[in-house]
Design an enzyme around this catalytic site. Structure first.
Site, PDB file in Angstrom:
ATOM      1  N   HIS A   1      48.825  44.070  46.457  1.00 57.28           N
ATOM      2  CA  HIS A   1      47.901  42.986  46.092  1.00 57.28           C
ATOM      3  C   HIS A   1      48.667  42.023  45.182  1.00 57.28           C
ATOM      4  CE1 HIS A   1      43.842  41.390  45.246  1.00 57.28           C
ATOM      5  NE2 HIS A   1      44.293  41.197  44.019  1.00 57.28           N
TER       6      HIS A   1
ATOM      7  N   MET B   1      48.022  32.739  40.427  1.00 62.71           N
ATOM      8  CA  MET B   1      47.169  31.979  39.488  1.00 62.71           C
ATOM      9  C   MET B   1      47.837  30.656  39.161  1.00 62.71           C
ATOM     10  SD  MET B   1      46.332  35.055  36.861  1.00 62.71           S
ATOM     11  CE  MET B   1      45.914  36.700  37.446  1.00 62.71           C
TER      12      MET B   1
ATOM     13  N   MET C   1      44.121  32.647  43.414  1.00 59.45           N
ATOM     14  CA  MET C   1      43.207  32.124  42.377  1.00 59.45           C
ATOM     15  C   MET C   1      43.713  30.725  42.042  1.00 59.45           C
ATOM     16  SD  MET C   1      42.873  35.641  40.228  1.00 59.45           S
ATOM     17  CE  MET C   1      44.352  36.318  40.954  1.00 59.45           C
TER      18      MET C   1
ATOM     19  N   MET D   1      34.978  40.302  43.052  1.00 55.76           N
ATOM     20  CA  MET D   1      35.654  40.478  41.758  1.00 55.76           C
ATOM     21  C   MET D   1      34.747  41.285  40.831  1.00 55.76           C
ATOM     22  SD  MET D   1      38.644  39.074  41.871  1.00 55.76           S
ATOM     23  CE  MET D   1      39.032  39.318  40.140  1.00 55.76           C
TER      24      MET D   1
ATOM     25  N   ASP E   1      38.055  44.338  42.873  1.00 57.32           N
ATOM     26  CA  ASP E   1      39.266  43.996  42.119  1.00 57.32           C
ATOM     27  C   ASP E   1      38.915  43.752  40.653  1.00 57.32           C
ATOM     28  OD1 ASP E   1      41.746  43.055  41.333  1.00 57.32           O
ATOM     29  OD2 ASP E   1      41.589  41.139  42.398  1.00 57.32           O
TER      30      ASP E   1
HETATM   31  C1  DX5 Z   1      42.627  39.687  37.994  1.00 55.17           C
HETATM   32  C2  DX5 Z   1      43.422  40.097  39.209  1.00 55.17           C
HETATM   33  C3  DX5 Z   1      43.450  41.568  39.457  1.00 55.17           C
HETATM   34  C4  DX5 Z   1      44.102  42.376  38.368  1.00 55.17           C
HETATM   35  C5  DX5 Z   1      43.690  43.812  38.504  1.00 55.17           C
HETATM   36  O1  DX5 Z   1      42.486  38.311  37.970  1.00 55.17           O
HETATM   37  O2  DX5 Z   1      42.856  39.490  40.361  1.00 55.17           O
HETATM   38  O3  DX5 Z   1      44.044  41.852  40.717  1.00 55.17           O
HETATM   39  O4  DX5 Z   1      45.492  42.270  38.385  1.00 55.17           O
HETATM   40  O5  DX5 Z   1      44.200  44.532  37.435  1.00 55.17           O
HETATM   41  P1  DX5 Z   1      43.430  45.710  36.696  1.00 55.17           P
HETATM   42  O6  DX5 Z   1      43.273  46.819  37.701  1.00 55.17           O
HETATM   43  O7  DX5 Z   1      44.324  46.036  35.564  1.00 55.17           O
HETATM   44  O8  DX5 Z   1      42.078  45.168  36.254  1.00 55.17           O
HETATM   45 ZN    ZN Z   2      43.478  40.167  42.338  1.00 54.43          ZN
END
Ligand code: DX5
Ligand code: ZN
Length: 230
Positions: free
Chosen positions: A44, A48, A79, A148, A186
């Site tokens: 994954h 960002m 994102m 999310m 996620d």
């Molecule tokens: C957050 C990300 C996630 C994050 C998950 O914006 O989209 O993929 O990296 O990490 P954990 O499992 O640490 O919450």
């Molecule tokens: Zn993510």
């Protein structure tokens, strides 16, 4: 007698996706082998842009390198504010699944079509504040919905329990339509929160900090994706 829930658990396949954001980036090649040897199903890759979310991660050049060395399929979680502009480049850089946000400024239907046209699988992501119903009209077009379970932007946050009902609703709608769409969750996923989301209908579990901080990644990955007891 089998309940509706039993049927669901029998039919769904569970996958664990490792969030590369939590990996040791200085040693990414050995991290890739560690993931492959620990039963991880998907990489994954969180992108960002500092606009859609208040953080900047990595982008296309890192993905190109990573995808050359990775044996697992890659899910690029975009994102970013205008994903349609970048879909083709992410597909060419090696993304097998492209997840983009309903809350972005790109046209949702056109972005899904562009992802398919580029040979990748489309997934539609929603933030914790967006209702389940917002994705219903797109379900027949999608391979996956990404719900999310934290506000996007950072790894290591705590799971938001209010999102569980939304998972249930989206899974019911998928079943009502007779589809086989995956539901990915996620944010804040560990064996306990994974169990809650799987019982609600999620089947693709993203985990970052929990997986990478565990001493035995394979054992943790197994717990995260084991079939839930009803
Ligand atoms: C957050 C990300 C996630 C994050 C998950 O914006 O989209 O993929 O990296 O990490 P954990 O499992 O640490 O919450
Ligand atoms: Zn993510």
């Amino acid at each position: 007698m089998k309940t509706e829930k039993d049927e669901r658990s029998d039919n769904l396949k569970y996958y664990v996706a490792a969030s590369v954001l939590s990996a040791d980036l200085l040693n990414i090649e050995s991290e890739l082998r560690r993931m492959e040897n620990s039963g991880i199903d998907i990489l994954h890759y969180d992108v960002m842009d500092g606009v859609f979310v208040n953080n900047i991660s990595y982008g296309l050049p890192v993905l190109s390198q990573l995808s050359k060395a990775a044996k697992l399929p890659i899910d690029a979680h975009l994102m970013i504010i205008d994903p349609i502009k970048y879909v083709r480049r992410f597909a060419e850089a090696g993304a097998d699944i492209i997840s983009f946000h309903l809350e972005s400024s790109s046209d949702t239907r056109k972005t899904i079509e562009e992802i398919r046209a580029c040979g990748a699988k489309p997934a539609l992501a929603i933030k914790p504040g967006t209702p389940a119903e917002a994705v219903y009209e797109y379900l027949p077009l999608l391979d996956m919905v990404l719900i999310m379970t934290v506000e996007p932007g950072f790894g290591g946050q705590s799971f938001i329990y209010d999102t569980v009902e939304k998972i249930r609703k989206v899974r019911s709608e998928i079943e009502r339509l007779g589809l086989e769409t995956d539901i990915e969750v996620d944010g804040g996923i560990n064996p306990d929160t994974a169990d809650i989301t799987k019982k609600a209908g999620a089947n693709v579990l993203v985990s970052g900090s929990c997986l990478f901080s565990s001493e035995d990644m394979a054992a943790t990955a197994n717990l995260i994706k084991e079939v839930p007891e009803c």
